[in-house]
Structure formats: structure tokens, C-alpha cells
Design an enzyme around this catalytic site. Structure first.
Site: not given
Length: 433
Positions: A173, A358, A411
């Protein structure tokens, strides 16, 4: 008192201080931990007012020779405890309705510590159990890179037995903005100073934020490809917005209207995994919410018995939050692409992977910036397999970079922890995926 007795006293005192950071039991886990866990603080800066908190988990295989990883969570401001519990650590949280006592833990089968030593670091200051002795000044990407480098140097000086272990910097991330810059910082530091040098070998990133303004534009073609918006929305958007779907020119009213239509279609889609039920991650106290474990981890980390077990400095932290969104922060690295390029030139290995469900950082965006590096592929796009089933797709490049997708992933690794573990296991061992 004789010199010999003084020396023995100092030795006993040193051993006591060192052993105070060893954690053998955790509330919610039955019996002694089946892995070696150390927790502690390292002061950063001249006055050491910034206190970075870390969890160090030894490899369950061969700690003396296995790689050493430093793991950074995203956010910025999310605690690495989330990485341990939800992504790649040796313990997880049982999905049980909170009853007032410390939530229960279980042993996982997908921990990366099965073949690596891992330092899980709470950074930036203010995240997790890291704290400042003085009011927190505004920090940012560049200052956190330097602080994390300082942390690593100090940690290794206290654990010199790991200097020779191959080091990899890993995260996902938002740490996609920090990790490549940190790799460059460590690499340059090895030339400028410090003996012995840090044995840096490479880095690994999942669904990494890399160039935010660029990446957000790929959400629209991704949404179209996944059937979330219609031809009647996508085709005019592509033509009228000229590929710029964010920060739209206010005078381009047609584009603005079309982006409104896009948002109407996707407003209730979970951006971190489009097939996962959507619920407000800032209000996860209902057991019906998919992210209820985020509530459980806060209950666990704020339990006084847990803080005592982890040796948290009394009075150093108020309420622990999985992600602290109130940290004053400068996003002063606009794009981490130049760092990827420099690290490739320096010869470091890298694995960039994307959960293909994602939409926050779509795999299309990650593929696009990798293409912009203009490296020659070593092999064509191909599936990678687990038990004769497709687990994702991959391509390796001549600059020691590997890209992989995780089929059905989101994600972060928490959506497909077993597949992510096997991918990591192969890559860290130097095997093809």
C-alpha cells in the site's frame, strides 16, 4: 567490590534488560508462543525524542542464515501489528464477538517467518506504539525514510549477529512511496559510511502506491474491465476526459458529469477488494461487518494485559489505533518511480505484486509504471501455479524485477494469505514463481 564481581553484576543487569524485551506469552494465545518474539523501542534523532516501536520475530527455520526483512505497513500511519495479525505473521485473530476480555489468537500456516527473520516497525512516529517524548512535528515521506534508515542502523548495532543476513525491505500500500526510497538510502549509506555495510539484497511491495495522480486514472478502465460501468459511460469518458479522470478541469463539464456517473456506479464497491461486502472501515464495531476483526485488534492492543506482555512503556500511548489518520504528514515524494529505476541500476532484486481485485491501486496502474521503466522481459506473461491451479500471472524483467498478480487478491495480503506466502517463499528462495 572486586572488578570481577562488578563485571558479573553488569553482565546480569545487561541480561535482565535484554530479556525484558522477550515475549513468551501473549494474552489470547493458549500456552507459550511457538516462535521467538522480541519487542522494544529504539530512539531516533540526536535527542532520541522519537521512539520507534518494533516487533522482531525470528525465523522458524534457520535464523542465523535466513533473510532479514524489515516490514512497513501503509497508511501512512497504520501499525505493523496489522501486518502481523492479518497479513503474514505467525498469529491471527479469531473471528469472535468481543466479550470484554482479550480476543483470542491462533497460529497461522502462512507466516513469512517460516523462512525469514522479520522486523515489523511502527512508523511514522505516532503510528502503533511508536511515540514522541515531545509534541510531534510534521513529518513526511523523506524524513521517515531517513528515520527508518537510522532505526535499522541502530537495530543492527544492537543485533550484530544479523549484519551478514541478506536484507530485504518489504511492505504494501502506501509503503510503496517509502520502501524504494529507503532501499536507495540504505544503498547510498553503505558507500558513505558504516562498517560493516548492511547486506541489502532487494525489496518487495504489494499493491504499492507509486505515483498517486497517475494511478488513480486507472481506476476507470479497471472498473470498466470488471463490468462495474457500462460502455455508455466508459467510451465517452475515454474520449472526453482524455485519460484524466481526477483533478478534472472545472471547465470540462461533460467530463465532470461522466465522472459523477462513474461514482454513482461504484460508490458502494469495496475499493480494497471489489467482491468483498462493503462496510465503513471507520465504524467496524458490528460483527456483521467484514472488517469486524479491525475492531477486535483494537480491543486486543488496548487491553492492559497485552500492553504489559508487549512491554509497552507506561504512559507513552493513549488509545492504540490500527491506523492513525491524525499524524501531521507531508506527502513530499510525488513519485517513487525514479527510486525503482535507481535501485534496478544498482542491481537489487524486486518483487512487485498486485491483488487483481483491488481498485484502490489497480494492477493496470502498476503494470503501466513498470512498462515505463522500459526493461526487457525475460519471459512472456504466464500463469504461476499452486497445486496445478492458477494462482496468478507473472512476468520477470532483465533488471531483476518480477511482477506478479494474485488471482482473487485484494489491496493487501490478508485477502489471499496462503497464495501470497507461497509466492514469497518461491521468490525469496530465488526460485521462479
Amino acid at each position: 567490590m572486586s572488578l570481577k564481581i562488578k563485571f558479573l553484576l553488569l553482565l546480569v543487569l545487561y541480561h535482565h534488560v535484554d530479556s525484558a524485551s522477550i515475549v513468551k506469552f501473549l494474552p489470547g494465545f493458549e500456552g507459550p508462543l511457538p516462535f521467538e518474539l522480541e519487542t522494544g523501542y529504539i530512539g531516533i534523532g540526536e535527542d532520541e525524542n522519537v521512539q520507534f516501536f518494533y516487533y522482531f520475530i525470528k525465523s522458524e527455520n534457520n535464523p542465523k542464515e535466513d533473510p532479514l526483512l524489515i516490514w512497513l505497513n501503509g497508511g501512512p500511519g497504520c501499525s505493523c501489528l496489522g501486518g502481523i495479525i492479518f497479513e503474514n505473521g505467525p498469529v491471527g485473530l479469531k473471528f469472535e464477538v468481543f466479550n470484554g476480555s482479550a480476543p483470542s489468537l491462533f497460529s497461522t500456516t502462512y507466516s513469512w517467518t517460516k523462512m525469514a527473520n522479520i522486523i515489523f516497525l511502527d512508523q511514522p512516529v505516532g503510528s502503533g506504539f511508536s511515540y514522541s517524548k515531545t509534541p510531534i512535528d510534521k513529518t513526511g515521506d523523506i524524513s521517515e525514510v531517513k528515520r527508518t534508515h537510522e532505526f535499522l542502523q541502530k537495530w543492527l548495532s544492537r543485533h550484530p549477529q544479523y549484519f551478514s543476513n541478506p536484507l530485504y525491505v518489504v511492505g504494501d500500500s502506501y509503503s510503496g512511496m517509502i520502501v524504494p526510497a529507503l532501499v536507495q538510502e540504505i544503498s547510498q549509506g553503505n558507500y558513505i559510511c558504516c562498517e560493516p555495510p548492511i547486506n541489502l539484497q532487494g525489496y518487495m511491495l504489494g499493491n504499492p502506491v507509486t505515483y498517486m495522480d497517475f494511478e488513480q486514472n486507472f481506476r476507470i478502465p479497471y472498473a470498466y474491465g470488471m463490468g462495474l460501468i457500462s460502455d455508455e459511460i466508459y467510451e465517452p469518458m475515454k474520449r472526453i476526459c482524455n485519460g484524466n479522470y481526477y483533478n478534472v478541469d472545472p471547465s470540462n463539464t461533460q467530463c465532470l458529469k461522466l465522472t459523477e456517473e462513474y461514482h454513482k456506479c461504484t460508490a458502494k464497491i469495496n475499493i480494497h477488494h471489489i467482491l468483498t461486502p462493503d462496510c465503513d472501515v471507520t465504524n467496524v464495531t458490528s460483527p456483521d461487518c467484514y472488517y469486524y476483526p479491525y475492531h477486535l485488534i483494537e480491543c486486543w492492543a488496548n487491553d492492559e494485559s497485552v500492553r504489559e506482555a508487549l512491554h509497552i512503556e507506561k504512559g507513552s500511548k493513549g488509545k492504540w489505533a490500527r491506523c492513525n489518520r491524525t499524524i501531521p504528514y507531508n506527502h513530499d515524494i510525488v513519485s517513487s518511480i525514479p527510486y525503482h529505476m535507481n535501485n534496478s541500476i544498482s542491481g537489487y532484486r524486486s518483487l512487485i505484486y498486485s491483488g487483481d481485485h483491488d481498485i484502490a491501486v489497480p494492477f493496470l496502474a502498476t503494470q503501466a509504471w513498470i512498462r515505463s521503466l522500459n526493461y526487457s522481459p525475460i519471459h512472456n506473461w504466464r500463469p504461476w501455479m499452486i497445486n496445478n491451479q492458477i494462482a496468478g500471472y507473472t512476468r520477470a524483467y532483465s533488471n531483476k524485477m518480477t511482477f506478479a498478480t494474485i488471482k482473487g487478491g485484494g489491496h493487501t495480503a490478508e485477502y489471499r494469505p496462503n497464495e501470497t506466502f507461497i509466492m514469497f517463499q518461491r521468490w525469496i528462495s530465488g526460485q521462479p514463481l
